[in-house]
Design a protein around this motif. Structure first.
Motif, PDB file in Angstrom:
ATOM      1  N   ALA A  92      23.159 111.543 -53.276  1.00 56.21           N
ATOM      2  CA  ALA A  92      23.564 110.498 -52.532  1.00 56.21           C
ATOM      3  C   ALA A  92      22.544 109.191 -53.010  1.00 56.21           C
ATOM      4  O   ALA A  92      22.517 107.994 -52.292  1.00 56.21           O
ATOM      5  CB  ALA A  92      23.456 110.661 -51.103  1.00 56.21           C
ATOM      6  N   VAL A  93      21.591 109.504 -53.777  1.00 58.05           N
ATOM      7  CA  VAL A  93      20.733 108.584 -54.305  1.00 58.05           C
ATOM      8  C   VAL A  93      21.194 107.433 -55.020  1.00 58.05           C
ATOM      9  O   VAL A  93      20.734 106.578 -55.301  1.00 58.05           O
ATOM     10  CB  VAL A  93      19.435 109.446 -54.994  1.00 58.05           C
ATOM     11  CG1 VAL A  93      18.477 109.971 -54.299  1.00 58.05           C
ATOM     12  CG2 VAL A  93      20.003 109.577 -56.260  1.00 58.05           C
ATOM     13  N   GLU A  94      22.526 107.788 -55.431  1.00 64.23           N
ATOM     14  CA  GLU A  94      23.515 106.827 -56.080  1.00 64.23           C
ATOM     15  C   GLU A  94      23.741 105.511 -55.442  1.00 64.23           C
ATOM     16  O   GLU A  94      23.869 104.336 -56.120  1.00 64.23           O
ATOM     17  CB  GLU A  94      24.533 107.398 -56.746  1.00 64.23           C
ATOM     18  CG  GLU A  94      25.728 107.848 -55.852  1.00 64.23           C
ATOM     19  CD  GLU A  94      26.745 106.792 -55.331  1.00 64.23           C
ATOM     20  OE1 GLU A  94      26.789 105.919 -56.019  1.00 64.23           O
ATOM     21  OE2 GLU A  94      27.119 106.822 -54.163  1.00 64.23           O
ATOM     22  N   ASP A  95      23.606 105.612 -54.034  1.00 63.54           N
ATOM     23  CA  ASP A  95      23.932 104.728 -53.173  1.00 63.54           C
ATOM     24  C   ASP A  95      22.653 103.692 -52.792  1.00 63.54           C
ATOM     25  O   ASP A  95      21.831 104.181 -52.105  1.00 63.54           O
ATOM     26  CB  ASP A  95      24.428 105.301 -51.812  1.00 63.54           C
ATOM     27  CG  ASP A  95      25.008 104.198 -50.996  1.00 63.54           C
ATOM     28  OD1 ASP A  95      25.047 103.204 -51.150  1.00 63.54           O
ATOM     29  OD2 ASP A  95      25.805 104.637 -49.757  1.00 63.54           O
ATOM     30  N   PRO A  96      22.820 102.607 -53.076  1.00 66.87           N
ATOM     31  CA  PRO A  96      21.562 101.760 -52.827  1.00 66.87           C
ATOM     32  C   PRO A  96      21.358 101.359 -51.270  1.00 66.87           C
ATOM     33  O   PRO A  96      20.450 100.755 -50.893  1.00 66.87           O
ATOM     34  CB  PRO A  96      21.907 100.519 -53.639  1.00 66.87           C
ATOM     35  CG  PRO A  96      23.360 100.341 -53.677  1.00 66.87           C
ATOM     36  CD  PRO A  96      23.799 101.643 -54.065  1.00 66.87           C
ATOM     37  N   GLU A  97      22.450 101.521 -50.380  1.00 69.30           N
ATOM     38  CA  GLU A  97      22.489 101.368 -49.015  1.00 69.30           C
ATOM     39  C   GLU A  97      21.919 102.709 -48.270  1.00 69.30           C
ATOM     40  O   GLU A  97      22.034 102.688 -46.931  1.00 69.30           O
ATOM     41  CB  GLU A  97      23.907 100.800 -48.546  1.00 69.30           C
ATOM     42  CG  GLU A  97      24.271  99.589 -49.257  1.00 69.30           C
ATOM     43  CD  GLU A  97      23.343  98.690 -49.196  1.00 69.30           C
ATOM     44  OE1 GLU A  97      22.815  98.356 -48.061  1.00 69.30           O
ATOM     45  OE2 GLU A  97      23.204  97.693 -49.877  1.00 69.30           O
ATOM     46  N   ARG A  98      21.535 103.805 -48.962  1.00 68.97           N
ATOM     47  CA  ARG A  98      21.446 104.901 -48.487  1.00 68.97           C
ATOM     48  C   ARG A  98      20.110 105.040 -47.942  1.00 68.97           C
ATOM     49  O   ARG A  98      18.882 104.938 -48.782  1.00 68.97           O
ATOM     50  CB  ARG A  98      21.564 106.080 -49.437  1.00 68.97           C
ATOM     51  CG  ARG A  98      21.351 107.425 -48.864  1.00 68.97           C
ATOM     52  CD  ARG A  98      22.547 108.248 -48.031  1.00 68.97           C
ATOM     53  NE  ARG A  98      22.172 109.536 -47.831  1.00 68.97           N
ATOM     54  CZ  ARG A  98      22.908 110.569 -47.226  1.00 68.97           C
ATOM     55  NH1 ARG A  98      24.229 109.869 -46.845  1.00 68.97           N
ATOM     56  NH2 ARG A  98      22.879 111.823 -47.086  1.00 68.97           N
ATOM     57  N   LYS A  99      19.576 104.808 -46.699  1.00 71.91           N
ATOM     58  CA  LYS A  99      18.208 104.648 -46.512  1.00 71.91           C
ATOM     59  C   LYS A  99      17.120 105.718 -46.529  1.00 71.91           C
ATOM     60  O   LYS A  99      16.115 105.457 -47.102  1.00 71.91           O
ATOM     61  CB  LYS A  99      18.140 104.471 -44.678  1.00 71.91           C
ATOM     62  CG  LYS A  99      18.625 102.892 -44.228  1.00 71.91           C
ATOM     63  CD  LYS A  99      18.796 102.852 -42.815  1.00 71.91           C
ATOM     64  CE  LYS A  99      19.291 101.410 -42.439  1.00 71.91           C
ATOM     65  NZ  LYS A  99      19.250 101.328 -40.995  1.00 71.91           N
ATOM     66  N   ALA A 100      17.618 107.020 -46.551  1.00 75.00           N
ATOM     67  CA  ALA A 100      16.702 108.049 -46.811  1.00 75.00           C
ATOM     68  C   ALA A 100      16.328 107.992 -48.309  1.00 75.00           C
ATOM     69  O   ALA A 100      15.163 108.213 -48.559  1.00 75.00           O
ATOM     70  CB  ALA A 100      17.219 109.229 -46.721  1.00 75.00           C
ATOM     71  N   ALA A 101      17.460 107.522 -49.293  1.00 75.27           N
ATOM     72  CA  ALA A 101      17.253 107.371 -50.567  1.00 75.27           C
ATOM     73  C   ALA A 101      16.218 106.167 -51.037  1.00 75.27           C
ATOM     74  O   ALA A 101      15.265 106.360 -51.769  1.00 75.27           O
ATOM     75  CB  ALA A 101      18.310 107.331 -51.258  1.00 75.27           C
ATOM     76  N   THR A 102      16.373 105.152 -50.190  1.00 72.40           N
ATOM     77  CA  THR A 102      15.486 103.804 -50.390  1.00 72.40           C
ATOM     78  C   THR A 102      14.207 104.356 -49.864  1.00 72.40           C
ATOM     79  O   THR A 102      13.235 103.768 -50.773  1.00 72.40           O
ATOM     80  CB  THR A 102      16.146 102.593 -50.088  1.00 72.40           C
ATOM     81  OG1 THR A 102      16.188 103.042 -48.609  1.00 72.40           O
ATOM     82  CG2 THR A 102      17.574 102.325 -50.690  1.00 72.40           C
ATOM     83  N   MET A 103      13.977 105.055 -49.040  1.00 75.02           N
ATOM     84  CA  MET A 103      12.696 105.239 -48.530  1.00 75.02           C
ATOM     85  C   MET A 103      11.895 106.063 -49.148  1.00 75.02           C
ATOM     86  O   MET A 103      10.663 106.145 -49.474  1.00 75.02           O
ATOM     87  CB  MET A 103      12.793 105.961 -47.101  1.00 75.02           C
ATOM     88  CG  MET A 103      13.317 104.877 -46.015  1.00 75.02           C
ATOM     89  SD  MET A 103      13.362 105.880 -44.350  1.00 75.02           S
ATOM     90  CE  MET A 103      11.857 106.316 -44.148  1.00 75.02           C
ATOM     91  N   SER A 104      12.617 106.897 -50.062  1.00 83.32           N
ATOM     92  CA  SER A 104      12.045 107.799 -51.159  1.00 83.32           C
ATOM     93  C   SER A 104      11.733 107.059 -52.576  1.00 83.32           C
ATOM     94  O   SER A 104      11.062 107.586 -53.405  1.00 83.32           O
ATOM     95  CB  SER A 104      12.957 109.062 -51.549  1.00 83.32           C
ATOM     96  OG  SER A 104      13.112 109.681 -50.300  1.00 83.32           O
TER      97      SER A 104
END
Length: 300
Positions: free
Chosen positions: A135-147
């Motif tokens: 899911a880190v492919e999604d720029p709107e994924r908060k958990a990914a952007t926080m990482s």
């Protein structure tokens, strides 16, 4: 002849190893990986539990090796029930394959793409083909952007092989390469599901699992912290998992006999949505077309 046969790439550690052991409860497992000794170890573990397994050497970063491995698999003449594209890397430093292509993109996207497309003509109708994505492919994924991720940064297949990504991306070493390659995995699933309705193509976001071999390039302290402190806590944290939990979920989906295709599953095995870009039919069709065009320029 066995009733059911499952092919899995990257079966020697993390999600892959645990899933291979789970799949062995359902049928014969074809283990596809680049380390003969590690493949033999997994095969021995399966056989020691009364299961059956076959090992096939393959370097997913090398399209020629991939095609050779598929030829070996088809020569076995086994009735394949399911295929799991699990192998993946997240290098924290630049690297290239034998063709000079970005190693993460070559291993995570080009390899599984060639593996699947070469295998498709030999698969029976209804065969389940699953890709492990992220899911880190999604720029709107908060958990990914926080990482620290900033979503996939796809320009073109050719640019990706050069390690070139859309500007404004992640400062994480290898972050853009990993996110982009995983978006291309998901794009491939969605496009293939439309192109070949006689088969089932699905994707799984298995969740973040600290302590897996994906972080093999991290320092010793971080690897030990992840394995012995964070991994046991993972079931208590949203979007997190561990290899055992993920393996059971992945196996459940791969052995599912429903007609579901073109579905993206989360770490709980529930349908989820990826980025708006990857779900655009024009975009995922472009990723597939550009990948095929790229492969058409090299002798593999």
């Amino acid at each position: 002849m066995p009733d059911k046969v499952y092919v899995i790439t990257g079966p020697t550690s993390g999600f892959g190893r645990r899933t291979a052991l789970e799949l062995a409860k359902h049928g014969t497992v074809v283990l596809v990986g680049r380390n003969a000794a590690k493949l033999d170890d997994v095969r021995s573990s399966i056989e020691g539990r009364g299961g059956k397994a076959v090992s096939v050497l393959c370097d997913l970063s090398d399209p020629t090796s991939v095609r050779r491995a598929v030829a070996q698999i088809t020569e076995l003449g086994l009735p394949i029930t399911g295929v799991l594209n699990n192998a993946g890397i997240f290098p924290n430093r630049p690297g290239t394959n034998a063709l000079g292509w970005d190693i993460a993109y070559a291993t995570n996207h080009i390899g599984p793409f060639v593996f699947t497309e070469t295998l498709v003509p030999h698969l029976q109708d209804g065969t389940q083909v699953v890709f492990i994505v992220s899911a880190v492919e999604d720029p709107e994924r908060k958990a990914a952007t926080m990482s620290g991720f900033r979503g996939a940064r796809y320009l073109s297949a050719e640019a990706s092989t050069r390690g070139e990504w859309k500007p404004g991306g992640s400062k994480l070493p290898g972050g853009d390469a990993y996110a982009t390659s995983k978006q291309c995995n998901l794009a491939t699933v969605l496009a293939f599901a439309r192109e070949t309705p006689r088969l089932r193509f699905n994707a799984i976001e298995p969740g973040f699992a600290p302590g897996t071999n994906l972080g093999r390039d991290a320092g010793l302290f971080l690897r030990l912290l992840s394995k012995y402190v964070l991994s046991p806590l993972s079931p208590l944290i949203k979007y997190w998992t561990n290899p055992g939990t993920a393996a059971r979920m992945i196996t459940r989906i791969l052995t599912d006999e429903s007609d579901a295709t073109g579905v993206y599953y989360d770490e709980k095995g529930r349908p989820m949505r990826g980025s708006a870009q990857v779900h655009d039919p024009a975009f995922n069709a472009r990723v597939v077309a550009e990948t095929r065009a790229l492969l058409g320029t090299v002798h593999v």
